[in-house]
Design a protein around this motif. Sequence first.
Motif, PDB file in Angstrom:
ATOM      1  N   MET A  57       0.827  -1.193   0.000  1.00 53.42           N
ATOM      2  CA  MET A  57       0.000   0.000   0.000  1.00 53.42           C
ATOM      3  C   MET A  57       0.870   1.255   0.000  1.00 53.42           C
ATOM      4  O   MET A  57       0.569   2.240  -0.694  1.00 53.42           O
ATOM      5  CB  MET A  57      -0.886  -0.019   1.253  1.00 53.42           C
ATOM      6  N   TRP A  58       1.937   1.224   0.762  1.00 52.23           N
ATOM      7  CA  TRP A  58       2.863   2.364   0.828  1.00 52.23           C
ATOM      8  C   TRP A  58       3.466   2.659  -0.538  1.00 52.23           C
ATOM      9  O   TRP A  58       3.599   3.820  -0.946  1.00 52.23           O
ATOM     10  CB  TRP A  58       3.964   2.061   1.843  1.00 52.23           C
ATOM     11  N   LYS A  59       3.805   1.608  -1.275  1.00 51.02           N
ATOM     12  CA  LYS A  59       4.365   1.796  -2.610  1.00 51.02           C
ATOM     13  C   LYS A  59       3.316   2.397  -3.555  1.00 51.02           C
ATOM     14  O   LYS A  59       3.631   3.246  -4.391  1.00 51.02           O
ATOM     15  CB  LYS A  59       4.872   0.460  -3.162  1.00 51.02           C
ATOM     16  N   LEU A  60       2.077   1.958  -3.409  1.00 50.54           N
ATOM     17  CA  LEU A  60       1.011   2.487  -4.255  1.00 50.54           C
ATOM     18  C   LEU A  60       0.741   3.965  -3.991  1.00 50.54           C
ATOM     19  O   LEU A  60       0.355   4.710  -4.898  1.00 50.54           O
ATOM     20  CB  LEU A  60      -0.273   1.682  -4.044  1.00 50.54           C
ATOM     21  N   LEU A  61       0.930   4.402  -2.742  1.00 52.66           N
ATOM     22  CA  LEU A  61       0.653   5.791  -2.391  1.00 52.66           C
ATOM     23  C   LEU A  61       1.516   6.769  -3.178  1.00 52.66           C
ATOM     24  O   LEU A  61       1.134   7.926  -3.372  1.00 52.66           O
ATOM     25  CB  LEU A  61       0.854   6.009  -0.884  1.00 52.66           C
ATOM     26  N   LYS A  62       2.652   6.313  -3.653  1.00 50.70           N
ATOM     27  CA  LYS A  62       3.506   7.172  -4.471  1.00 50.70           C
ATOM     28  C   LYS A  62       2.813   7.544  -5.775  1.00 50.70           C
ATOM     29  O   LYS A  62       3.072   8.603  -6.353  1.00 50.70           O
ATOM     30  CB  LYS A  62       4.830   6.456  -4.759  1.00 50.70           C
ATOM     31  N   LEU A  63       1.917   6.677  -6.240  1.00 52.40           N
ATOM     32  CA  LEU A  63       1.172   6.969  -7.467  1.00 52.40           C
ATOM     33  C   LEU A  63       0.246   8.163  -7.276  1.00 52.40           C
ATOM     34  O   LEU A  63       0.040   8.960  -8.197  1.00 52.40           O
ATOM     35  CB  LEU A  63       0.363   5.745  -7.894  1.00 52.40           C
ATOM     36  N   ILE A  64      -0.317   8.282  -6.075  1.00 57.78           N
ATOM     37  CA  ILE A  64      -1.179   9.427  -5.766  1.00 57.78           C
ATOM     38  C   ILE A  64      -0.376  10.718  -5.855  1.00 57.78           C
ATOM     39  O   ILE A  64      -0.836  11.722  -6.420  1.00 57.78           O
ATOM     40  CB  ILE A  64      -1.787   9.281  -4.353  1.00 57.78           C
ATOM     41  N   GLN A  65       0.825  10.697  -5.311  1.00 57.16           N
ATOM     42  CA  GLN A  65       1.682  11.881  -5.341  1.00 57.16           C
ATOM     43  C   GLN A  65       2.038  12.279  -6.770  1.00 57.16           C
ATOM     44  O   GLN A  65       2.249  13.450  -7.070  1.00 57.16           O
ATOM     45  CB  GLN A  65       2.953  11.621  -4.530  1.00 57.16           C
ATOM     46  N   GLU A  66       2.081  11.277  -7.653  1.00 58.78           N
ATOM     47  CA  GLU A  66       2.407  11.543  -9.057  1.00 58.78           C
ATOM     48  C   GLU A  66       1.147  11.764  -9.893  1.00 58.78           C
ATOM     49  O   GLU A  66       1.223  11.855 -11.117  1.00 58.78           O
ATOM     50  CB  GLU A  66       3.207  10.359  -9.622  1.00 58.78           C
ATOM     51  N   GLU A  67      -0.014  11.821  -9.212  1.00 62.89           N
ATOM     52  CA  GLU A  67      -1.316  12.032  -9.859  1.00 62.89           C
ATOM     53  C   GLU A  67      -1.649  10.932 -10.870  1.00 62.89           C
ATOM     54  O   GLU A  67      -2.347  11.152 -11.853  1.00 62.89           O
ATOM     55  CB  GLU A  67      -1.375  13.412 -10.530  1.00 62.89           C
ATOM     56  N   ARG A  68      -1.188   9.724 -10.579  1.00 64.48           N
ATOM     57  CA  ARG A  68      -1.521   8.546 -11.400  1.00 64.48           C
ATOM     58  C   ARG A  68      -2.648   7.809 -10.673  1.00 64.48           C
ATOM     59  O   ARG A  68      -2.496   6.691 -10.208  1.00 64.48           O
ATOM     60  CB  ARG A  68      -0.274   7.681 -11.589  1.00 64.48           C
ATOM     61  N   ASN A  69      -3.779   8.490 -10.581  1.00 65.27           N
ATOM     62  CA  ASN A  69      -4.866   8.036  -9.717  1.00 65.27           C
ATOM     63  C   ASN A  69      -5.493   6.717 -10.169  1.00 65.27           C
ATOM     64  O   ASN A  69      -5.830   5.870  -9.347  1.00 65.27           O
ATOM     65  CB  ASN A  69      -5.933   9.128  -9.611  1.00 65.27           C
ATOM     66  N   GLN A  70      -5.678   6.545 -11.477  1.00 65.69           N
ATOM     67  CA  GLN A  70      -6.296   5.315 -11.955  1.00 65.69           C
ATOM     68  C   GLN A  70      -5.410   4.109 -11.678  1.00 65.69           C
ATOM     69  O   GLN A  70      -5.904   3.027 -11.313  1.00 65.69           O
ATOM     70  CB  GLN A  70      -6.594   5.418 -13.450  1.00 65.69           C
ATOM     71  N   GLU A  71      -4.094   4.275 -11.829  1.00 66.44           N
ATOM     72  CA  GLU A  71      -3.167   3.187 -11.512  1.00 66.44           C
ATOM     73  C   GLU A  71      -3.236   2.850 -10.027  1.00 66.44           C
ATOM     74  O   GLU A  71      -3.136   1.673  -9.643  1.00 66.44           O
ATOM     75  CB  GLU A  71      -1.737   3.584 -11.894  1.00 66.44           C
ATOM     76  N   PHE A  72      -3.389   3.883  -9.206  1.00 67.67           N
ATOM     77  CA  PHE A  72      -3.513   3.668  -7.766  1.00 67.67           C
ATOM     78  C   PHE A  72      -4.770   2.859  -7.458  1.00 67.67           C
ATOM     79  O   PHE A  72      -4.726   1.878  -6.713  1.00 67.67           O
ATOM     80  CB  PHE A  72      -3.573   5.016  -7.047  1.00 67.67           C
ATOM     81  N   VAL A  73      -5.888   3.262  -8.055  1.00 67.52           N
ATOM     82  CA  VAL A  73      -7.155   2.551  -7.846  1.00 67.52           C
ATOM     83  C   VAL A  73      -7.033   1.093  -8.270  1.00 67.52           C
ATOM     84  O   VAL A  73      -7.444   0.176  -7.551  1.00 67.52           O
ATOM     85  CB  VAL A  73      -8.300   3.247  -8.618  1.00 67.52           C
ATOM     86  N   ASP A  74      -6.441   0.856  -9.436  1.00 66.52           N
ATOM     87  CA  ASP A  74      -6.284  -0.512  -9.935  1.00 66.52           C
ATOM     88  C   ASP A  74      -5.403  -1.340  -8.991  1.00 66.52           C
ATOM     89  O   ASP A  74      -5.684  -2.526  -8.756  1.00 66.52           O
ATOM     90  CB  ASP A  74      -5.665  -0.501 -11.330  1.00 66.52           C
ATOM     91  N   GLY A  75      -4.372  -0.720  -8.455  1.00 72.60           N
ATOM     92  CA  GLY A  75      -3.466  -1.419  -7.539  1.00 72.60           C
ATOM     93  C   GLY A  75      -4.147  -1.805  -6.243  1.00 72.60           C
ATOM     94  O   GLY A  75      -3.970  -2.929  -5.738  1.00 72.60           O
ATOM     95  N   VAL A  76      -4.942  -0.893  -5.678  1.00 72.46           N
ATOM     96  CA  VAL A  76      -5.637  -1.182  -4.414  1.00 72.46           C
ATOM     97  C   VAL A  76      -6.704  -2.263  -4.634  1.00 72.46           C
ATOM     98  O   VAL A  76      -6.875  -3.159  -3.801  1.00 72.46           O
ATOM     99  CB  VAL A  76      -6.274   0.092  -3.823  1.00 72.46           C
ATOM    100  N   LYS A  77      -7.399  -2.201  -5.752  1.00 75.24           N
ATOM    101  CA  LYS A  77      -8.419  -3.213  -6.059  1.00 75.24           C
ATOM    102  C   LYS A  77      -7.777  -4.596  -6.181  1.00 75.24           C
ATOM    103  O   LYS A  77      -8.368  -5.606  -5.758  1.00 75.24           O
ATOM    104  CB  LYS A  77      -9.153  -2.845  -7.349  1.00 75.24           C
ATOM    105  N   ALA A  78      -6.575  -4.648  -6.716  1.00 73.93           N
ATOM    106  CA  ALA A  78      -5.860  -5.920  -6.828  1.00 73.93           C
ATOM    107  C   ALA A  78      -5.513  -6.469  -5.446  1.00 73.93           C
ATOM    108  O   ALA A  78      -5.622  -7.683  -5.196  1.00 73.93           O
ATOM    109  CB  ALA A  78      -4.589  -5.732  -7.661  1.00 73.93           C
ATOM    110  N   LEU A  79      -5.105  -5.606  -4.524  1.00 73.98           N
ATOM    111  CA  LEU A  79      -4.788  -6.037  -3.162  1.00 73.98           C
ATOM    112  C   LEU A  79      -6.034  -6.549  -2.446  1.00 73.98           C
ATOM    113  O   LEU A  79      -5.981  -7.527  -1.698  1.00 73.98           O
ATOM    114  CB  LEU A  79      -4.177  -4.882  -2.366  1.00 73.98           C
ATOM    115  N   LEU A  80      -7.162  -5.896  -2.687  1.00 65.54           N
ATOM    116  CA  LEU A  80      -8.409  -6.294  -2.034  1.00 65.54           C
ATOM    117  C   LEU A  80      -8.881  -7.683  -2.467  1.00 65.54           C
ATOM    118  O   LEU A  80      -9.624  -8.349  -1.744  1.00 65.54           O
ATOM    119  CB  LEU A  80      -9.507  -5.267  -2.315  1.00 65.54           C
TER     120      LEU A  80
END
Length: 229
Positions: free
Chosen positions: A62-85
């Motif tokens: 999750m911490w690694k995915l949060l870097k995507l938010i900082q880079e405004e790669r929001n859809q990639e972040f959403v896809d990553g969290v959904k995969a973890l779930l």
Amino acid sequence: MKRKILILACGAAIGIVAAVLQSALGIDKDVFWRWYWITALEVLVGAAVINTSYNLFYCYRMWKLLKLIQEERNQEFVDGVKALLKTAKGKHLRTMLEVNLAAGYLGTGEKERTVAILEAIPEIRLKRGVQRLLHRINLFAGYFESGQYEKALAVYYENQPLFEKFKDHKKYGRNIAILHILAAIAEQNGERAEELLEQAERKYEEPSSQKAFQEISEMLNKLRQGRTE
């Protein structure tokens, strides 16, 4: 609760089996039970380590995915969290991921999904502190972005003690400052919003904060123009 009952039940069953073995094998009772308790303690410690390691693995991902938010790669972040779930087990772990997924949907502009996810999380699953804080901030933002200002303000006023507790937090203080500004906007108190915005701009000078404040300033300008037209 069911998990705790299961652990207790297993412990009782193991104790019964151990007593039968001790009697059948004729092992000295003191020696047998001393080693029994040593082994039982090692098993419990091992289970705790495994459980902690499991949760840390997901927290790291999750911490690694949060870097995507900082880079405004929001859809990639959403896809990553959904995969973890899809693979995560445990109510509290899944709650943490769901709160972050809701924040990701805010970034993609899907505020209805944000609200739906957060409203569906039972209150009992929200631990005190940061997890509850992030849930409330994102829920407020979801309501605000979708134009549900009354609900947004209800969240804002019902959680004043929580926001007050974290107002000077190094990581979340800026979020709470923005929350106060948006609440003033929701109340149509432009002067209060501008005052709070000026204070926040002086306190949080890093580029990422200034960008957020600029967006809020543009929002206030539109509100002013609407009043003068």
